[in-house]
Design an enzyme around this catalytic site. Structure first.
Site, mmCIF file in Angstrom:
data_model
loop_
_atom_site.group_PDB
_atom_site.id
_atom_site.type_symbol
_atom_site.label_atom_id
_atom_site.label_comp_id
_atom_site.label_asym_id
_atom_site.label_seq_id
_atom_site.Cartn_x
_atom_site.Cartn_y
_atom_site.Cartn_z
ATOM 1 N N CYS A 133 -17.809 5.895 44.130
ATOM 2 C CA CYS A 133 -18.501 6.758 43.168
ATOM 3 C C CYS A 133 -17.519 7.549 42.304
ATOM 4 O O CYS A 133 -17.770 7.796 41.125
ATOM 5 C CB CYS A 133 -19.423 7.712 43.904
ATOM 6 S SG CYS A 133 -18.612 8.645 45.225
ATOM 7 N N ASN B 133 -26.420 8.939 38.043
ATOM 8 C CA ASN B 133 -25.859 8.439 39.295
ATOM 9 C C ASN B 133 -25.354 7.009 39.114
ATOM 10 O O ASN B 133 -25.591 6.383 38.065
ATOM 11 C CB ASN B 133 -26.936 8.501 40.393
ATOM 12 C CG ASN B 133 -26.353 8.481 41.784
ATOM 13 O OD1 ASN B 133 -25.136 8.502 41.977
ATOM 14 N ND2 ASN B 133 -27.209 8.433 42.785
ATOM 15 N N ASP C 290 -23.328 17.027 47.353
ATOM 16 C CA ASP C 290 -23.662 16.550 48.695
ATOM 17 C C ASP C 290 -24.858 15.605 48.597
ATOM 18 O O ASP C 290 -25.986 16.033 48.349
ATOM 19 C CB ASP C 290 -23.991 17.734 49.608
ATOM 20 C CG ASP C 290 -24.440 17.291 50.994
ATOM 21 O OD1 ASP C 290 -24.200 16.117 51.345
ATOM 22 O OD2 ASP C 290 -25.034 18.099 51.716
ATOM 23 N N ASP D 221 -19.746 27.976 32.030
ATOM 24 C CA ASP D 221 -18.688 27.032 31.667
ATOM 25 C C ASP D 221 -19.187 25.594 31.707
ATOM 26 O O ASP D 221 -18.846 24.782 30.841
ATOM 27 C CB ASP D 221 -17.502 27.205 32.610
ATOM 28 C CG ASP D 221 -16.292 26.406 32.146
ATOM 29 O OD1 ASP D 221 -15.917 26.533 30.959
ATOM 30 O OD2 ASP D 221 -15.726 25.639 32.955
ATOM 31 N N HIS E 103 -19.991 12.899 47.337
ATOM 32 C CA HIS E 103 -20.430 11.925 46.338
ATOM 33 C C HIS E 103 -20.114 12.443 44.942
ATOM 34 O O HIS E 103 -20.203 13.651 44.678
ATOM 35 C CB HIS E 103 -21.939 11.690 46.474
ATOM 36 C CG HIS E 103 -22.487 10.613 45.602
ATOM 37 N ND1 HIS E 103 -21.955 9.338 45.548
ATOM 38 C CD2 HIS E 103 -23.534 10.615 44.719
ATOM 39 C CE1 HIS E 103 -22.659 8.605 44.689
ATOM 40 N NE2 HIS E 103 -23.610 9.365 44.185
ATOM 41 N N GLU F 193 -13.721 -0.104 36.834
ATOM 42 C CA GLU F 193 -13.731 0.706 38.053
ATOM 43 C C GLU F 193 -12.896 0.054 39.157
ATOM 44 O O GLU F 193 -12.257 0.741 39.953
ATOM 45 C CB GLU F 193 -15.158 0.912 38.561
ATOM 46 C CG GLU F 193 -16.035 1.807 37.694
ATOM 47 C CD GLU F 193 -16.750 1.050 36.587
ATOM 48 O OE1 GLU F 193 -17.319 1.712 35.703
ATOM 49 O OE2 GLU F 193 -16.745 -0.204 36.630
#
Length: 365
Positions: free
Chosen positions: A173, A331, A285, A270, A311, A198
């Protein structure tokens, strides 16, 4: 022996007066108690695993479950948890809804089965003082975000954000979050990119741990020190750990960043300012029922639900509803998860929902 024979004979005689359909129903009901959700499991399996039988054909759900008993046991456990959670959420007027997805028969929260999360929890780096001083460099943008408003912002339909990807059963991830942020950064600057590799990060970013997890700022360090990343078409994603390969092709033009920046830890202001500049790689989490089986609505759960960061996702914006502000994240579990691969998290002070406001990093000029 004579008495036993007569007992069996009488029992057979009595059963002969019970209609067969009723006897079969009684027999099936007793058997069904063992596999209460056999039909639901079959439908889940057919949808998320592989097509097995046409709907019109006869299916012995009980026999099918017997052949997949371990898988079914996890499915039943998670199915019950989802039902109970949805009932509770509905009673307490939450917008959040959970549902079955591809993880229903592989995740065991009680057995610490993380499947595709990071083996080692994320330890956020200690940011330097200059991270806090960036407010002084562009005070107007921060002052503007301080003004009362219910107008949201997100990258979803901008044309700059990448499609939702799927990391599979590899805990990569961190690599997907990094490439997602960088791909938008490149498009904003008029560089053409379909998808970055990736797999190159998984194999070659040695400070990270491949399918066992990693940190996004270390991934950006690799990109800085290695003249960018290859295109995915040249170094395709395999969802496994491999040896690092150096190809005789050019890196993606525009992927060689010079700098990246951290968000101010636990600063809502921010995060709002920074996400307007570029999507942000953040951690949260995910090892809980509410995120793993998220379907739609806004996740708004108590702070003590979360224990650690495990994650990485991509923060792509924020918006408002009648209960306040929420983050929008993308995600890397495919479009079948959540709202076509996206999720909403309620904004709260300090760590935020599922600790999502603790650690963020993004490329910058």
């Amino acid at each position: 022996m004579f008495i036993l024979f007569h007992l069996i004979l009488n029992l057979s005689f009595c059963l002969s007066f019970i209609p067969y359909s009723k006897w079969r129903f009684a027999h099936t009901s007793l058997h069904m108690k063992r596999y209460e959700y056999a039909k639901e499991y079959f439908e889940f399996y057919k949808k998320y695993k592989k097509p097995i039988l046409q709907q019109s054909q006869y299916v012995n759900y009980q026999e099918f479950v017997k052949q997949n008993n371990h898988s079914y046991t996890l499915f039943e456990k998670n199915f019950k948890k989802i039902q109970e959670a949805n009932e509770y959420l509905s009673i307490h007027n939450h917008t959040l809804t959970l549902d079955l997805n591809q993880y229903a028969d592989v995740i065991d929260f009680e057995g610490n089965m993380t499947y595709d999360l990071m083996v080692n929890p994320i330890i956020p780096p200690t940011v330097s003082p200059k991270t806090y001083f960036k407010v002084l460099k562009s005070p107007i943008s921060y002052l503007e975000e301080l003004q009362p408003s219910d107008i949201g912002f997100h990258w979803n339909h901008s044309g700059f954000l990448s499609e939702v990807k799927n990391q599979g059963s590899c805990g990569s991830c961190w690599a997907f979050s990094t490439t997602g942020a960088l791909e938008t950064f490149m498009r904003i600057r008029n560089f053409s990119v379909q998808r970055l590799a990736e797999q190159e990060l998984v194999d070659c970013s040695k400070e990270n741990h491949g399918c066992n997890g990693g940190l996004m700022h270390l991934a950006f360090d690799y990109i800085k020190n290695n003249n960018g990343l290859y295109h995915d078409k040249d170094y395709p994603y395999q969802a496994i750990d491999q040896n690092c390969t150096h190809l005789n092709v050019s890196k993606a033009k525009g992927s060689h960043i010079q700098k990246y920046a951290y968000t101010i830890p636990s600063s809502i202001l921010d995060l709002k300012v920074c996400v307007r500049k570029n999507p942000i790689s953040i951690a949260l989490d995910a090892n809980n029922l509410f995120f793993r089986f998220y379907k739609n609505g806004v996740i708004d759960v108590p702070r003590n639900i979360s224990k650690e960061l495990n994650h990485a996702v991509l923060l792509v914006g924020y918006d408002y509803d009648e209960k306040g502000m929420y983050w929008i994240i993308q995600n890397s579990w495919g479009k079948e998860w959540g709202e076509d691969g996206f999720c909403k998290l309620r904004v709260h002070p300090d760590e935020g929902t599922l600790m999502c406001q603790v650690y963020g990093v993004y490329p910058r000029e």
